[in-house]
Design a protein around this motif. Structure first.
Motif, mmCIF file in Angstrom:
data_model
loop_
_atom_site.group_PDB
_atom_site.id
_atom_site.type_symbol
_atom_site.label_atom_id
_atom_site.label_comp_id
_atom_site.label_asym_id
_atom_site.label_seq_id
_atom_site.Cartn_x
_atom_site.Cartn_y
_atom_site.Cartn_z
ATOM 1 N N GLU A 101 0.829 -1.205 0.000
ATOM 2 C CA GLU A 101 0.000 0.000 0.000
ATOM 3 C C GLU A 101 0.865 1.258 0.000
ATOM 4 O OE1 GLU A 101 -2.760 -0.126 3.204
ATOM 5 O OE2 GLU A 101 -3.774 -1.947 2.489
ATOM 6 N N GLU A 102 2.007 1.164 0.648
ATOM 7 C CA GLU A 102 2.954 2.278 0.707
ATOM 8 C C GLU A 102 4.279 1.806 0.109
ATOM 9 O OE1 GLU A 102 4.704 5.492 4.008
ATOM 10 O OE2 GLU A 102 3.511 3.757 4.634
ATOM 11 N N LYS A 103 4.869 2.602 -0.784
ATOM 12 C CA LYS A 103 6.098 2.217 -1.471
ATOM 13 C C LYS A 103 7.204 1.895 -0.470
ATOM 14 C CE LYS A 103 4.586 3.039 -5.724
ATOM 15 N NZ LYS A 103 4.427 1.998 -6.756
ATOM 16 N N ARG A 131 9.795 2.230 -4.180
ATOM 17 C CA ARG A 131 9.920 3.685 -4.281
ATOM 18 C C ARG A 131 11.087 4.046 -5.187
ATOM 19 N NH1 ARG A 131 14.450 5.176 -1.800
ATOM 20 N NH2 ARG A 131 15.109 4.264 0.194
#
Length: 249
Positions: A101-103, A131
């Motif tokens: 959900e988050e890099k 990211r």
């Protein structure tokens, strides 16, 4: 949801479910120059040794996903044992297709590239969670020497010679996918010994306590044949390594 039971039996005493040793795992963590707070995603996280020790030694945070209920529970216990349960999370589930959900700063699949149909598919999957400036980790076998026959390849538990590349060809393949190889840590024969030979005592102890289990005949057959098969084939022909990749620009 679970992996085939035979693996939960034979590797139940393993902390690392591949030929890399704790020392080599520590070398890899140092080689990546991990910074405190780096988020790591580990698809096929096994018993969690990579995430747990890197959280302890480098202050990373992370999430691991694995289909084995047993290994996931072992990973959670290891996190508590090392005092990092507030920094790493382990999920019992199917890692195939999972995108963070988050890099993350490191997206890893160390020894389970089957989750996305091989190296290329797994690199593509991991890239979706990465990211800018992050690193992909791939753990993969390679031929130390190319088998002369398909029978030898099958003795290494491959389906065919074409299952694996030589080390130079594997490194070149990452370039063909558009990535720079920025680090690698290779298992050695001692690492293979620790991964494979440790299964034998586990199988023997399991047989002693589960003589009437429906899996007993299969486990007995493996314990009888595996030492010779491993020494004749895998130990001589198959290498294994973890490769750090960064997208080219």
């Amino acid at each position: 949801m679970d992996i085939p039971r035979i693996f939960n039996i034979t590797e139940s005493a393993h902390r690392i479910h591949n030929p890399i040793t704790p020392g080599k795992l520590a070398i890899l963590g140092a080689a990546l120059r991990l910074e405190a707070g780096t988020r790591v995603l580990d698809l096929g996280s096994g018993s969690g040794e990579m995430l747990c020790t890197w959280a302890r030694d480098h202050g990373i945070t992370g999430t691991g996903i694995d289909m084995s209920r047993l290994f996931t529970e072992q990973a959670k216990r290891r996190a508590v044992e090392l005092g990092v349960a507030d920094r790493v999370t382990f999920i019992h589930g199917d890692a195939a297709g999972h995108v963070a959900e988050e890099k993350v700063g490191v997206a890893a699949c160390v020894g389970a590239t089957w989750i996305a149909g091989g190296v290329a598919g797994t690199v593509e999957l991991l890239a979706q969670s990465l990211r800018a400036g992050g690193i992909i980790l791939i753990g993969e076998p390679y031929w130390r020497q190319v088998p002369a026959t398909e029978e030898i390849a099958k003795g290494c538990l491959a389906t065919a010679i074409s299952d694996f590349l030589t080390l130079p060809d594997l490194l070149a393949s990452f370039g063909h996918l558009g990535y720079d190889v920025v680090e690698m840590v290779l298992a050695d024969q001692d690492g293979w010994d620790r991964y494979e030979a440790a299964k034998w005592l586990t199988m023997r102890r399991w047989l002693e306590t589960n003589p009437d289990d429906g899996m007993a005949e299969e486990v007995r057959a493996r314990l009888t044949s595996e030492p010779v098969r491993y020494a004749a084939y895998t130990r001589e022909f198959l290498g294994w390594g973890v490769f750090a990749l960064m997208p080219r620009y």
